[in-house]
Design a protein around this motif. Structure first.
Motif, PDB file in Angstrom:
ATOM      1  N   ASP A 183     103.899  -3.853  51.851  1.00 18.08           N
ATOM      2  CA  ASP A 183     104.850  -3.746  50.739  1.00 18.08           C
ATOM      3  C   ASP A 183     104.072  -3.498  49.452  1.00 18.08           C
ATOM      4  OD1 ASP A 183     107.018  -3.778  49.099  1.00 18.08           O
ATOM      5  OD2 ASP A 183     107.339  -5.953  49.198  1.00 18.08           O
ATOM      6  N   TRP A 187     105.682   2.811  47.906  1.00 17.66           N
ATOM      7  CA  TRP A 187     105.887   2.989  49.347  1.00 17.66           C
ATOM      8  C   TRP A 187     107.275   2.520  49.740  1.00 17.66           C
ATOM      9  CZ3 TRP A 187     102.343   4.943  52.919  1.00 17.66           C
ATOM     10  CH2 TRP A 187     101.047   5.196  52.422  1.00 17.66           C
ATOM     11  N   GLN A 188     107.842   3.189  50.724  1.00 13.63           N
ATOM     12  CA  GLN A 188     109.110   2.791  51.321  1.00 13.63           C
ATOM     13  C   GLN A 188     108.861   2.419  52.769  1.00 13.63           C
ATOM     14  OE1 GLN A 188     111.983   5.946  51.533  1.00 13.63           O
ATOM     15  NE2 GLN A 188     113.510   4.709  52.594  1.00 13.63           N
ATOM     16  N   PHE A 190     110.068   1.674  56.564  1.00 16.63           N
ATOM     17  CA  PHE A 190     111.142   1.938  57.504  1.00 16.63           C
ATOM     18  C   PHE A 190     110.572   1.951  58.909  1.00 16.63           C
ATOM     19  CE2 PHE A 190     109.235   5.941  56.444  1.00 16.63           C
ATOM     20  CZ  PHE A 190     109.258   6.698  57.599  1.00 16.63           C
ATOM     21  N   PRO A 201     105.527   2.957  56.854  1.00 12.67           N
ATOM     22  CA  PRO A 201     105.796   3.195  55.446  1.00 12.67           C
ATOM     23  C   PRO A 201     105.616   4.665  55.077  1.00 12.67           C
ATOM     24  CG  PRO A 201     104.110   1.506  55.794  1.00 12.67           C
ATOM     25  CD  PRO A 201     104.286   2.248  57.076  1.00 12.67           C
ATOM     26  N   ARG A 202     106.455   5.141  54.162  1.00 12.01           N
ATOM     27  CA  ARG A 202     106.319   6.472  53.594  1.00 12.01           C
ATOM     28  C   ARG A 202     105.833   6.334  52.157  1.00 12.01           C
ATOM     29  NH1 ARG A 202     108.498  11.459  54.727  1.00 12.01           N
ATOM     30  NH2 ARG A 202     109.985  10.588  56.219  1.00 12.01           N
ATOM     31  N   SER A 204     105.440   7.383  48.367  1.00 16.83           N
ATOM     32  CA  SER A 204     106.254   8.086  47.379  1.00 16.83           C
ATOM     33  C   SER A 204     105.578   9.376  46.964  1.00 16.83           C
ATOM     34  CB  SER A 204     106.488   7.209  46.148  1.00 16.83           C
ATOM     35  OG  SER A 204     107.089   7.948  45.119  1.00 16.83           O
TER      36      SER A 204
END
Length: 206
Positions: A183, A187-188, A190, A201-202, A204
């Motif tokens: 986290d 970053w996202q 999923f 994580p993806r 940004s």
């Protein structure tokens, strides 16, 4: 393999071991489009090609990071369950005419630049291995994530502790701990069902 289907290489020594790798098909370019744009993946712990070969067949260029000569060059070994033979990554690449599309790097990935060059960086089950314990789990994960280009994906499968020793050592994290590590700003997070054994994580693109 169909253009929009991704799966592990079943002929790999590690092929029978379950992986969420096929779920990447919904997030990454494959097939004709990938062959046109030539995205780049870095497979940490490439071994004998369980993940590298499917990505190469799907149109990706791959950097495979591996220090185990047995899985790079092939060989034999004995375990309590019997005799095992491994066809090495180099031979498997050559047999499919994929050698030119895969760069093999034989060094600790922590010594590689974390310059955000790859659309996909992935590893499966390697962070708990003894050679990697020269670094903290957080350092290992963050370095891998820093190798991802803006808009790219970090795919990580990790092992969870099954006994007290594994739970104490710090390299078999519960899901909550790994969620905290990945986290990071920009970053996202999923993944398939947000399972306790994988994070995806993806980064940004902004």
């Amino acid at each position: 393999m169909k253009d929009h289907v991704l799966d592990v290489d079943e002929k790999s020594y590690w092929g029978p071991y379950y992986s969420y790798f096929p779920a990447l098909a919904r997030y990454i370019p494959l097939g004709e489009y990938a062959r046109r744009v030539r995205p780049r993946a870095c497979v940490l712990g490439a071994s004998d090609g369980k993940f590298a070969l499917p990505l190469l067949r799907a149109g990706w260029e791959v950097v495979g990071v591996e220090t185990d000569a047995l899985f790079l060059n092939g060989g034999e070994f004995d375990l309590v369950d019997g005799h095992h033979e491994v066809v090495g990554l180099r031979q498997r690449l050559a047999s499919e005419g994929l050698t030119d599309d895969c760069v093999i790097v034989e060094q600790d990935y922590m010594t590689l630049p974390a310059s955000g060059d790859f659309q996909l960086v992935m590893g499966s089950g390697l962070w708990s291995m003894p050679p990697n314990r020269a670094h903290t789990l957080e350092a290992l994960i963050h370095h891998a994530m820093d190798m991802v280009a803006p808009g790219g994906i970090f795919f990580g499968e990790y092992l969870i502790g099954l006994n007290d020793e594994e739970r104490r050592c710090g390299y078999y994290p519960p899901r909550e701990e790994m969620d905290t590590i990945v986290d990071r700003p920009g970053w996202q997070l999923f993944g398939p069902g947000r399972s306790p054994c994988s994070n995806c994580p993806r980064r940004s693109s902004s």
